[in-house]
Design a protein around this motif. Structure first.
Motif, short mmCIF file in Angstrom:
data_model
loop_
_atom_site.label_atom_id
_atom_site.label_comp_id
_atom_site.label_asym_id
_atom_site.label_seq_id
_atom_site.Cartn_x
_atom_site.Cartn_y
_atom_site.Cartn_z
N TYR A 140 -2.57 8.77 14.34
CA TYR A 140 -2.39 7.36 13.61
C TYR A 140 -2.03 6.36 13.85
N ARG A 153 7.73 2.20 3.56
CA ARG A 153 8.02 3.62 3.89
C ARG A 153 8.84 4.36 4.00
N GLU A 205 -5.07 9.53 4.33
CA GLU A 205 -3.83 9.37 5.96
C GLU A 205 -5.49 10.49 5.84
N LEU A 234 9.52 6.70 9.70
CA LEU A 234 8.53 6.20 10.39
C LEU A 234 9.40 4.66 11.34
N ALA A 244 0.11 5.13 1.59
CA ALA A 244 -0.59 5.65 2.51
C ALA A 244 -0.29 7.29 3.17
N PRO A 245 -0.69 8.20 1.93
CA PRO A 245 -0.22 9.60 1.46
C PRO A 245 -1.02 10.16 2.66
N SER A 246 -0.39 11.22 3.55
CA SER A 246 -1.71 12.48 4.14
C SER A 246 -2.34 13.19 2.93
N VAL A 297 -3.66 3.04 11.80
CA VAL A 297 -3.10 2.45 10.55
C VAL A 297 -2.25 0.97 10.66
N ARG A 331 0.87 -1.20 -0.15
CA ARG A 331 0.23 0.17 0.06
C ARG A 331 0.82 1.10 0.10
N1 GLU Z 1 0.86 8.80 6.27
C1 GLU Z 1 1.83 8.60 6.47
C2 GLU Z 1 2.50 9.81 5.95
O1 GLU Z 1 1.93 10.15 4.26
C3 GLU Z 1 2.74 6.82 6.34
C4 GLU Z 1 2.06 6.58 7.00
C5 GLU Z 1 2.46 4.68 6.85
O2 GLU Z 1 3.16 4.56 5.40
O3 GLU Z 1 2.57 3.91 7.57
O4 GLU Z 1 3.66 10.09 6.43
#
Ligand code: GLU
Length: 311
Positions: free
Chosen positions: A182, A200, A41, A204, A7-9, A186, A5
């Motif tokens: 978050y 990612r 996200e 993180l 998962a951008p904000s 997640v 996946r």
């Molecule tokens: N939404 C987070 C971001 O844009 C990424 C979260 C993830 O990939 O777990 O930095």
């Protein structure tokens, strides 16, 4: 085969760092024959907007990345996060926390305070005595909800970093404004969407052990991790808008096509010698062992806002 996946904000345009991570995540999934999903996200309702989401989707598609099924939005899934909190609460794994950010900082840096790793919650409200709790309640401070973590530290394997060992603190599950946090969202979503591998940015990486612990407590299948080194600007800081042509639109204005940008990103990931490329062409040859372990610092010409060859 591993479902992956991105998962951008949706809080702004994707920059080269985000696009590079998206490409890496897509290649990991597609080269294994797995599905790839896109999740927005958008828990931060003030920063997120449908326009920003649409522009991110456009840029991913322009780069040649595709995804399976509908785009999932965290803002539409609060009931799932609340159900997870209720499940943990039923096992006495949740407690209210009245601390402000400043109090957490101060408690963590107090000379005789608890020893806590950088940024971790020192546990102030974990065993608050009932009288003090009533006092704080009466003062009208809205509490956040935190997890009563059952371990202090955890190590998880990572396909790119080898392994990640980090503190597992009492993460926030619901913020004091009522928004699910978050780390909870997640974990709930990765499991609900059948994600097997999380690729990612390595900013993180230190969250992975916390998230694994939370998944364990919720009885959810663990995900595999691959944290990709970040992209740095000329000053050695994380790439930012001020660093020049950082978005796909900036790159287009500088005369670079989406295929050329994709080629650059692929080369920075060790997956192509350079030159225009489409993600689909890179799938068969993809080898994650060629991803450099150090951050990528794009050459000055890449970030130059206009094409220097343009008359
Ligand atoms: N939404 C987070 C971001 O844009 C990424 C979260 C993830 O990939 O777990 O930095």
């Amino acid at each position: 085969m591993a479902t992956g996946r991105f998962a951008p904000s949706p809080t702004g345009d994707l920059h080269l760092g985000n696009l590079r991570t998206a490409l890496a995540a897509w290649l990991f999934a597609r080269s294994s024959g797995g599905s790839f999903v896109l999740r927005m996200e958008d828990l931060d309702r003030l920063q997120s907007s449908p326009e920003r989401e649409a522009s991110q989707e456009r840029d991913l598609a322009a780069l040649g990345l595709d995804w399976d099924g509908e785009v999932v939005r965290q803002s539409e899934r609060f009931d799932r996060y609340e159900a997870a909190i209720a499940e943990l609460a039923a096992r006495d794994l949740v407690y209210p926390c009245y601390c402000t950010r400043r109090e957490i900082r101060e408690a963590a840096s107090a000379p005789h305070g608890p020893e806590v790793p950088d940024g971790a919650y020192p546990g102030t409200c974990r065993s608050l005595d009932p009288a003090r709790r009533r006092e704080l309640e009466a003062a009208g401070r809205p509490p956040a909800l935190r997890l009563r973590a059952q371990v202090a530290e955890l190590t998880v394997p990572d396909a790119l970093l080898g392994s990640i060992t980090a503190a597992v603190d009492d993460v926030v599950l619901r913020r004091n404004d009522g928004t699910p946090a978050y780390n909870l969202a997640v974990v709930v979503d990765d499991a609900a969407q059948g994600i097997e591998q999380v690729v990612r940015g390595d900013d993180l990486a230190s969250s992975a052990p916390r998230q694994r612990h939370l998944a364990d407590l919720l009885g959810l299948a663990p995900v595999a991790y691959a944290h990709v080194p970040l992209v740095l600007g000329p000053g050695g800081q994380r790439l930012a808008k001020r660093d020049g042509a950082t978005t796909l639109a900036d790159q287009a204005a500088a005369g670079r096509s989406a295929a050329e940008v994709c080629g650059l990103l692929a080369a920075s990931l060790g997956q192509s010698p350079g030159g225009p490329a489409r993600p689909g062409d890179l799938v068969t040859g993809f080898d994650s062992r060629r991803i450099p372990p150090e951050p990528w610092r794009p050459a000055a010409a890449v970030l130059a806002p206009t094409d220097p060859c343009d008359p």
